[in-house]
Design a protein around this motif. Structure first.
Motif, PDB file in Angstrom:
ATOM      1  N   LYS A 217       0.799  -1.103   0.011  1.00 45.80           N
ATOM      2  CA  LYS A 217       0.224   0.068   0.060  1.00 45.80           C
ATOM      3  C   LYS A 217       0.698   1.076  -0.024  1.00 45.80           C
ATOM      4  N   ALA A 218       1.855   1.310   0.775  1.00 39.83           N
ATOM      5  CA  ALA A 218       2.705   2.333   0.923  1.00 39.83           C
ATOM      6  C   ALA A 218       3.715   2.519  -0.329  1.00 39.83           C
ATOM      7  N   LEU A 219       4.318   1.342  -0.674  1.00 37.19           N
ATOM      8  CA  LEU A 219       5.487   1.765  -1.561  1.00 37.19           C
ATOM      9  C   LEU A 219       5.003   0.834  -3.004  1.00 37.19           C
ATOM     10  N   GLY A 220       3.735   0.258  -3.097  1.00 36.07           N
ATOM     11  CA  GLY A 220       3.281  -0.259  -4.577  1.00 36.07           C
ATOM     12  C   GLY A 220       3.854  -1.648  -4.948  1.00 36.07           C
ATOM     13  N   GLY A 221       4.490  -2.251  -3.892  1.00 34.78           N
ATOM     14  CA  GLY A 221       4.999  -3.660  -4.100  1.00 34.78           C
ATOM     15  C   GLY A 221       5.757  -3.963  -2.866  1.00 34.78           C
ATOM     16  N   LEU A 222       6.350  -5.380  -2.719  1.00 37.95           N
ATOM     17  CA  LEU A 222       7.140  -5.781  -1.933  1.00 37.95           C
ATOM     18  C   LEU A 222       8.536  -4.909  -1.935  1.00 37.95           C
ATOM     19  N   TYR A 223       9.079  -4.763  -0.667  1.00 36.75           N
ATOM     20  CA  TYR A 223      10.515  -4.044  -0.771  1.00 36.75           C
ATOM     21  C   TYR A 223      11.447  -4.671   0.102  1.00 36.75           C
ATOM     22  N   PRO A 224      11.950  -5.689  -0.581  1.00 33.83           N
ATOM     23  CA  PRO A 224      13.080  -6.514   0.081  1.00 33.83           C
ATOM     24  C   PRO A 224      14.040  -5.591   0.843  1.00 33.83           C
ATOM     25  N   ALA A 225      14.302  -5.863   2.048  1.00 35.03           N
ATOM     26  CA  ALA A 225      15.205  -5.128   2.714  1.00 35.03           C
ATOM     27  C   ALA A 225      16.228  -5.623   3.534  1.00 35.03           C
ATOM     28  N   ALA A 226      16.162  -5.877   4.788  1.00 36.22           N
ATOM     29  CA  ALA A 226      17.558  -6.370   5.455  1.00 36.22           C
ATOM     30  C   ALA A 226      17.974  -7.634   4.734  1.00 36.22           C
ATOM     31  N   SER A 227      19.231  -7.510   4.630  1.00 37.53           N
ATOM     32  CA  SER A 227      19.832  -8.670   3.729  1.00 37.53           C
ATOM     33  C   SER A 227      21.300  -8.760   4.394  1.00 37.53           C
ATOM     34  N   LEU A 228      21.997  -9.855   3.841  1.00 35.13           N
ATOM     35  CA  LEU A 228      23.562  -9.827   3.790  1.00 35.13           C
ATOM     36  C   LEU A 228      23.839  -9.446   2.605  1.00 35.13           C
ATOM     37  N   TYR A 229      24.612  -8.230   2.528  1.00 34.42           N
ATOM     38  CA  TYR A 229      25.121  -7.955   1.153  1.00 34.42           C
ATOM     39  C   TYR A 229      26.757  -7.717   1.244  1.00 34.42           C
ATOM     40  N   MET A 230      27.432  -8.082   0.169  1.00 40.27           N
ATOM     41  CA  MET A 230      29.010  -8.171   0.162  1.00 40.27           C
ATOM     42  C   MET A 230      29.136  -7.798  -1.267  1.00 40.27           C
ATOM     43  N   PRO A 231      30.778  -7.513  -1.507  1.00 38.60           N
ATOM     44  CA  PRO A 231      30.989  -7.091  -2.617  1.00 38.60           C
ATOM     45  C   PRO A 231      31.166  -8.242  -3.724  1.00 38.60           C
ATOM     46  N   ASN A 232      30.834  -8.121  -4.769  1.00 44.82           N
ATOM     47  CA  ASN A 232      30.765  -9.097  -5.990  1.00 44.82           C
ATOM     48  C   ASN A 232      32.131  -9.738  -5.921  1.00 44.82           C
ATOM     49  N   ALA A 233      33.206  -8.878  -5.994  1.00 37.88           N
ATOM     50  CA  ALA A 233      34.540  -9.357  -5.842  1.00 37.88           C
ATOM     51  C   ALA A 233      34.870 -10.308  -4.944  1.00 37.88           C
ATOM     52  N   TRP A 234      34.511 -10.080  -3.846  1.00 37.40           N
ATOM     53  CA  TRP A 234      34.961 -10.735  -2.597  1.00 37.40           C
ATOM     54  C   TRP A 234      34.059 -12.164  -2.769  1.00 37.40           C
ATOM     55  N   ILE A 235      32.757 -12.044  -3.045  1.00 37.48           N
ATOM     56  CA  ILE A 235      31.955 -13.404  -3.128  1.00 37.48           C
ATOM     57  C   ILE A 235      32.705 -14.153  -4.210  1.00 37.48           C
ATOM     58  N   ASN A 236      32.893 -13.810  -5.283  1.00 36.85           N
ATOM     59  CA  ASN A 236      33.449 -14.542  -6.409  1.00 36.85           C
ATOM     60  C   ASN A 236      34.989 -15.229  -5.944  1.00 36.85           C
ATOM     61  N   SER A 237      35.795 -14.704  -5.168  1.00 41.58           N
ATOM     62  CA  SER A 237      36.846 -15.354  -4.769  1.00 41.58           C
ATOM     63  C   SER A 237      36.926 -15.762  -3.402  1.00 41.58           C
ATOM     64  N   HIS A 238      35.627 -15.995  -2.896  1.00 41.46           N
ATOM     65  CA  HIS A 238      35.542 -16.644  -1.442  1.00 41.46           C
ATOM     66  C   HIS A 238      34.314 -17.292  -1.522  1.00 41.46           C
ATOM     67  N   LYS A 239      33.947 -18.211  -2.566  1.00 41.97           N
ATOM     68  CA  LYS A 239      32.789 -18.988  -2.698  1.00 41.97           C
ATOM     69  C   LYS A 239      32.410 -19.904  -1.625  1.00 41.97           C
ATOM     70  N   ALA A 240      33.321 -20.567  -1.154  1.00 40.14           N
ATOM     71  CA  ALA A 240      33.130 -21.686  -0.127  1.00 40.14           C
ATOM     72  C   ALA A 240      32.723 -20.950   1.182  1.00 40.14           C
ATOM     73  N   GLU A 241      33.394 -19.861   1.574  1.00 36.30           N
ATOM     74  CA  GLU A 241      33.111 -18.965   2.693  1.00 36.30           C
ATOM     75  C   GLU A 241      31.680 -18.285   2.583  1.00 36.30           C
ATOM     76  N   THR A 242      31.245 -17.911   1.456  1.00 35.76           N
ATOM     77  CA  THR A 242      30.067 -17.407   0.944  1.00 35.76           C
ATOM     78  C   THR A 242      28.938 -18.322   1.320  1.00 35.76           C
ATOM     79  N   GLN A 243      29.092 -19.529   0.728  1.00 37.97           N
ATOM     80  CA  GLN A 243      28.190 -20.540   1.022  1.00 37.97           C
ATOM     81  C   GLN A 243      27.985 -20.860   2.413  1.00 37.97           C
ATOM     82  N   LYS A 244      29.061 -21.078   3.312  1.00 36.66           N
ATOM     83  CA  LYS A 244      29.066 -21.259   4.564  1.00 36.66           C
ATOM     84  C   LYS A 244      28.094 -20.302   5.380  1.00 36.66           C
ATOM     85  N   LEU A 245      28.423 -18.946   4.839  1.00 40.16           N
ATOM     86  CA  LEU A 245      27.447 -17.796   5.448  1.00 40.16           C
ATOM     87  C   LEU A 245      26.151 -18.127   5.367  1.00 40.16           C
TER      88      LEU A 245
END
Length: 337
Positions: A217-245
């Protein structure tokens, strides 16, 4: 044993010890995550995951730090001081417009969990965001998600930025003090602060974004908010750690949806209750609907966030945003199998 055999034996032992050392070092490397207000209920999955022992169960050494506003946490990540942020997904879009690539790895909530609260003395004076004209509005920090959402609500109500004043007041006790001291007429904050203000009669709810229906009603749709976000470069070079997280956090999201607010509150630090556990439990119950069941990004969410940001941010509107680079479901999909 011949000299050559002895050398080969010692070499093999040394190699094995080195491999063990490397493995141990890798397992003990710290992953530091900055939370945009660790005691806010919207970011509850961070501390809950730690307290349930899910990080350690995945073999991770995770350090959680806290900043009062998501934008401060974002700055720490961009400076390289931390590997990731527990904050709002909308920063991923905003940063892409600035040439920075980060993505949501685990999506904790499908709605902001934010509430626009008016001071009790403004009841009848502020009946909708259209009445923000001439008012001072509190946000956690300039450039924060509360700032984004406040500007959006004002813009769609026909107001220009200069028609009102934005004041960064933090969250929790500093937000409450700003209401008490008449520094702000209204402001955007989360639970447990919202429930505290309403229960004490110092604040009234104007816009509630703790549920899917209210957010649509307020924003016209779902507004995904709280998340774990990280630099794409770190994710790509630490896929095992990212998967564990991701695996640790997905366990937490499932825990949230299979336990009561009372059981969840019992896992949290007692100082989060602000001296009133019943009030904390009540606030948690009001916020529970916002959490995702499995950590996945709702498919129709990112376009809503892009629409909201582009409404008042020329830089985002002018940019060619590739939403597929602002989040990934690969790790939560693997964790949910």
């Amino acid at each position: 044993m011949s000299g050559i055999a002895r050398i080969l034996k010692y070499t093999a032992v040394a190699t094995a010890l080195a491999a063990c050392s490397i493995s141990t070092a890798s397992a003990s490397d710290k992953i530091t995550i900055m939370v945009g207000g660790i005691n806010k209920i919207i970011y509850l999955p961070a501390k809950l995951t730690e307290n349930l022992g899910y990080f350690k169960a995945e073999g991770l050494d995770v350090v959680l730090l806290s900043e009062p506003a998501g934008v401060n946490a974002e700055n720490e990540m961009l400076a390289g001081a931390v590997q990731g942020v527990v904050g709002f997904y909308d920063h991923s879009i905003d940063l892409q417009a600035k040439g920075k690539e980060v993505e949501s790895v685990v999506q904790f909530s499908q709605v902001p969990g934010e509430v626009e609260v008016i001071a009790a003395n403004q009841e009848g004076k502020i009946k909708s965001p259209a009445d923000f004209k001439g008012k001072t509005l509190g946000v956690t920090g300039l450039g924060s998600s509360t700032d984004f959402l406040t500007q959006y609500m004002a813009a769609v109500s026909g107001l220009k930025h200069g028609d009102y004043t934005i004041l960064p007041v933090g969250a929790g006790n500093t937000f409450i003090a700003s209401i008490q001291q008449n520094r702000i007429d209204a402001g955007m904050t989360t639970d447990p602060t919202v429930t505290q203000l309403v229960a004490s009669g110092q604040g009234k709810v104007l816009v509630d974004m703790r549920t899917a229906d209210a957010t649509k009603k307020a924003l016209g749709g779902l507004y995904p908010a709280a998340s774990l976000y990280m630099p794409n470069a770190w994710i790509n070079s630490h896929k095992a750690e990212t998967q564990k997280l991701a695996s640790a956090f997905v366990k937490t999201m499932k825990y949230i949806h299979t336990h009561t607010a009372e059981e969840i509150a019992a896992q949290m630090p007692k100082d989060y209750y602000a001296g009133n556990k019943d009030l904390y439990v009540s606030a948690l119950k009001a916020s529970m609907p916002m959490f995702t069941a499995d950590g996945r990004m709702p498919e129709d969410g990112p376009p809503t966030v892009l629409k909201v940001l582009s409404t008042f941010k020329p830089q985002v509107k002018a940019a060619h945003i590739d939403l597929s680079k602002t989040y990934t479901t690969a790790f939560v999909d693997a964790a949910n199998k």
